[in-house]
Design a protein around this motif. Structure first.
Motif, PDB file in Angstrom:
ATOM      1  N   UNK A 172       0.873  -1.191   0.027  1.00 28.52           N
ATOM      2  CA  UNK A 172      -0.098  -0.229  -0.059  1.00 28.52           C
ATOM      3  C   UNK A 172       0.764   1.145  -0.014  1.00 28.52           C
ATOM      4  N   UNK A 173       1.759   1.308   0.760  1.00 24.96           N
ATOM      5  CA  UNK A 173       2.693   2.440   1.124  1.00 24.96           C
ATOM      6  C   UNK A 173       3.677   2.718  -0.127  1.00 24.96           C
ATOM      7  N   UNK A 174       4.434   1.811  -0.427  1.00 21.39           N
ATOM      8  CA  UNK A 174       5.411   2.042  -1.542  1.00 21.39           C
ATOM      9  C   UNK A 174       4.868   2.827  -2.592  1.00 21.39           C
ATOM     10  N   UNK A 175       3.635   2.567  -3.325  1.00 20.30           N
ATOM     11  CA  UNK A 175       3.263   3.221  -4.305  1.00 20.30           C
ATOM     12  C   UNK A 175       2.899   4.841  -3.727  1.00 20.30           C
ATOM     13  N   UNK A 176       2.294   4.989  -2.689  1.00 22.33           N
ATOM     14  CA  UNK A 176       2.073   6.031  -2.152  1.00 22.33           C
ATOM     15  C   UNK A 176       3.468   7.233  -2.071  1.00 22.33           C
ATOM     16  N   UNK A 177       4.359   6.680  -1.652  1.00 26.09           N
ATOM     17  CA  UNK A 177       5.585   7.419  -1.491  1.00 26.09           C
ATOM     18  C   UNK A 177       6.244   7.552  -2.774  1.00 26.09           C
ATOM     19  N   UNK A 178       5.980   6.572  -3.876  1.00 21.24           N
ATOM     20  CA  UNK A 178       6.660   6.692  -5.055  1.00 21.24           C
ATOM     21  C   UNK A 178       5.888   7.918  -5.908  1.00 21.24           C
ATOM     22  N   UNK A 179       4.640   7.992  -5.593  1.00 25.09           N
ATOM     23  CA  UNK A 179       3.935   9.139  -6.577  1.00 25.09           C
ATOM     24  C   UNK A 179       4.402  10.331  -6.136  1.00 25.09           C
ATOM     25  N   UNK A 180       4.930  10.482  -5.026  1.00 29.39           N
ATOM     26  CA  UNK A 180       5.571  12.014  -4.490  1.00 29.39           C
ATOM     27  C   UNK A 180       6.864  12.069  -4.601  1.00 29.39           C
ATOM     28  N   UNK A 181       7.682  10.968  -5.342  1.00 27.87           N
ATOM     29  CA  UNK A 181       9.117  11.097  -5.388  1.00 27.87           C
ATOM     30  C   UNK A 181      10.000  10.407  -4.272  1.00 27.87           C
ATOM     31  N   UNK A 182       9.400   9.745  -3.323  1.00 27.26           N
ATOM     32  CA  UNK A 182      10.258   9.206  -2.331  1.00 27.26           C
ATOM     33  C   UNK A 182      10.604   7.960  -2.727  1.00 27.26           C
ATOM     34  N   UNK A 183      11.754   7.328  -2.383  1.00 30.35           N
ATOM     35  CA  UNK A 183      12.223   6.003  -2.704  1.00 30.35           C
ATOM     36  C   UNK A 183      11.492   5.059  -1.710  1.00 30.35           C
ATOM     37  N   UNK A 184      10.804   4.367  -1.954  1.00 32.88           N
ATOM     38  CA  UNK A 184      10.212   3.293  -1.088  1.00 32.88           C
ATOM     39  C   UNK A 184      11.364   2.594  -0.460  1.00 32.88           C
ATOM     40  N   UNK A 185      12.475   1.989  -1.041  1.00 28.39           N
ATOM     41  CA  UNK A 185      13.775   1.564  -0.242  1.00 28.39           C
ATOM     42  C   UNK A 185      14.164   2.331   0.719  1.00 28.39           C
ATOM     43  N   UNK A 186      13.868   3.764   0.961  1.00 29.76           N
ATOM     44  CA  UNK A 186      14.507   4.343   2.098  1.00 29.76           C
ATOM     45  C   UNK A 186      14.048   4.248   3.014  1.00 29.76           C
TER      46      UNK A 186
END
Length: 369
Positions: free
Chosen positions: A150-164
């Motif tokens: 759920x959260x990984x795409x939320x982060x990705x859409x605002x430019x945050x690397x989910x791996x971070x």
């Protein structure tokens, strides 16, 4: 939706459910007028499913035999049970839905409940960052590690690397874990946000309306059922009743909330009428979405869904590109919205509120949404 999920919803192993006992589910039935619905959140004692309880209260399902089962608190349980013919309709988040498709589970989304994204990030008072991009490098509390999807795409859409980010699985008490300082932020969602406040968890939030263009949870059925013309009328009628319940909720949120909490006295004991109504209205806002742009309750915005699928493909959450029009279907929507509007309006207008609910200030709640 939440109770857990609404979406709660994404993920990988049954181990996340731990010691939570799975309820008994009805097995496949011969009856052609039966629809078995399964929740993704481990309980049905929540406000999320208010359209169903409103419909039950007024007898709108008629001769359709319905069940509402809680489902185990395992991220992908809602779609697995549909696939295994232990339920007919599941309520997954987009992440769970897409993971099921990726795994080859033949599903169709046929009634899109969450027209706005529902997920938010909670923070201890005074700790909310000025910009959502500051979530990079943070520790995020979740109920199930499966919610990572759920959260990984939320982060990705605002430019945050989910791996971070680092995910911390805290089970059913992930909200309380934030109070205890075990993480920097916690995943939350509309409806649950008000309930947390009522339980003494007064957090600051980055709300989905502030940053997200994604869809939220949706009703899915087996592809074989969607392709079975003999079942078309059943599903049109079934989702019409949900649309009626949604309409009633929009017209009279206090009555809607009172109906649900009369169904679940234990839940009523944890929420004041005002907090409960605010929770319901948060959910109603998600379900209604940008109404002027929609073609009725349950309608899929294909561009919105395609944007989501493209994002999760780009971050390699799925390995195959998906076309929204292949898996999201509006075939039932026109019929589902052809209900007696005047009758629903009459039911909403004439409902007798209790003294406590008559005192709830809906306008003040609306201003906070």
């Amino acid at each position: 939706m939440f109770g857990l999920d609404r979406r709660s919803f994404v993920g990988l192993g049954i181990a996340a459910a731990g010691a939570l006992a799975a309820p008994r589910f009805l097995m496949a039935q011969e009856a052609t007028n039966t629809v078995r619905w399964v929740s993704p959140r481990g309980t049905i004692e929540v406000l999320d499913d208010y359209p169903y309880w409103v419909a039950q209260r007024f007898g709108w399902f008629g001769d359709i035999q319905t069940t509402l089962e809680p489902g185990p608190l395992e991220a992908t349980a809602t779609i697995k049970l549909v696939d295994q013919d232990q339920a007919d309709v599941g309520f997954p988040s987009p992440g769970v839905f897409s993971l099921g498709l990726e795994q080859g589970i033949p599903l169709k989304s046929v009634f899109h409940m969450g027209a706005y994204d529902t997920f938010s990030f909670a923070f201890v008072k005074g700790k909310k960052p000025a910009d959502i991009k500051e979530l990079a490098g943070k520790k995020i509390l979740v109920g199930s590690i499966g919610w990572k999807a759920i959260v990984d795409p939320m982060l990705a859409q605002v430019g945050v690397d989910p791996a971070s980010v680092e995910y911390l699985e805290a089970g059913p008490i992930w909200g309380q874990a934030l109070q205890q300082g075990q993480g920097d932020t916690s995943l939350c969602w509309e409806g649950l946000r008000a309930q947390w406040f009522g339980q003494g968890m007064d957090y600051d939030y980055i709300l989905p309306y502030d940053f997200s263009k994604f869809p939220a949870n949706t009703f899915v059925i087996r592809s074989s059922d969607f392709e079975d013309q003999a079942k078309k009328a059943l599903y049109e009628n079934y989702f019409r009743v949900w649309a009626m319940g949604l309409e009633f909720g929009h017209l009279n949120p206090r009555a809607t909330t009172q109906i649900v909490l009369e169904q679940f006295p234990a839940l009523a004991g944890t929420l004041t009428p005002e907090i409960a109504t605010e929770s319901m209205m948060q959910l109603g806002k998600i379900f209604r979405g940008p109404w002027e742009q929609r073609q009725g309750w349950g309608w899929h915005d294909m561009a919105q869904w395609q944007g989501y699928f493209d994002t999760i493909y780009q971050i390699q959450q799925i390995t195959t590109e998906m076309k929204a029009e292949d898996v999201c279907k509006n075939d039932y929507i026109a019929a589902a919205n052809q209900f007696d509007q005047a009758a629903v309006q009459k039911a909403a207008d004439e409902f007798q509120l209790s003294e406590d609910y008559s005192k709830v200030d809906v306008a003040a709640i609306q201003a906070r949404l």
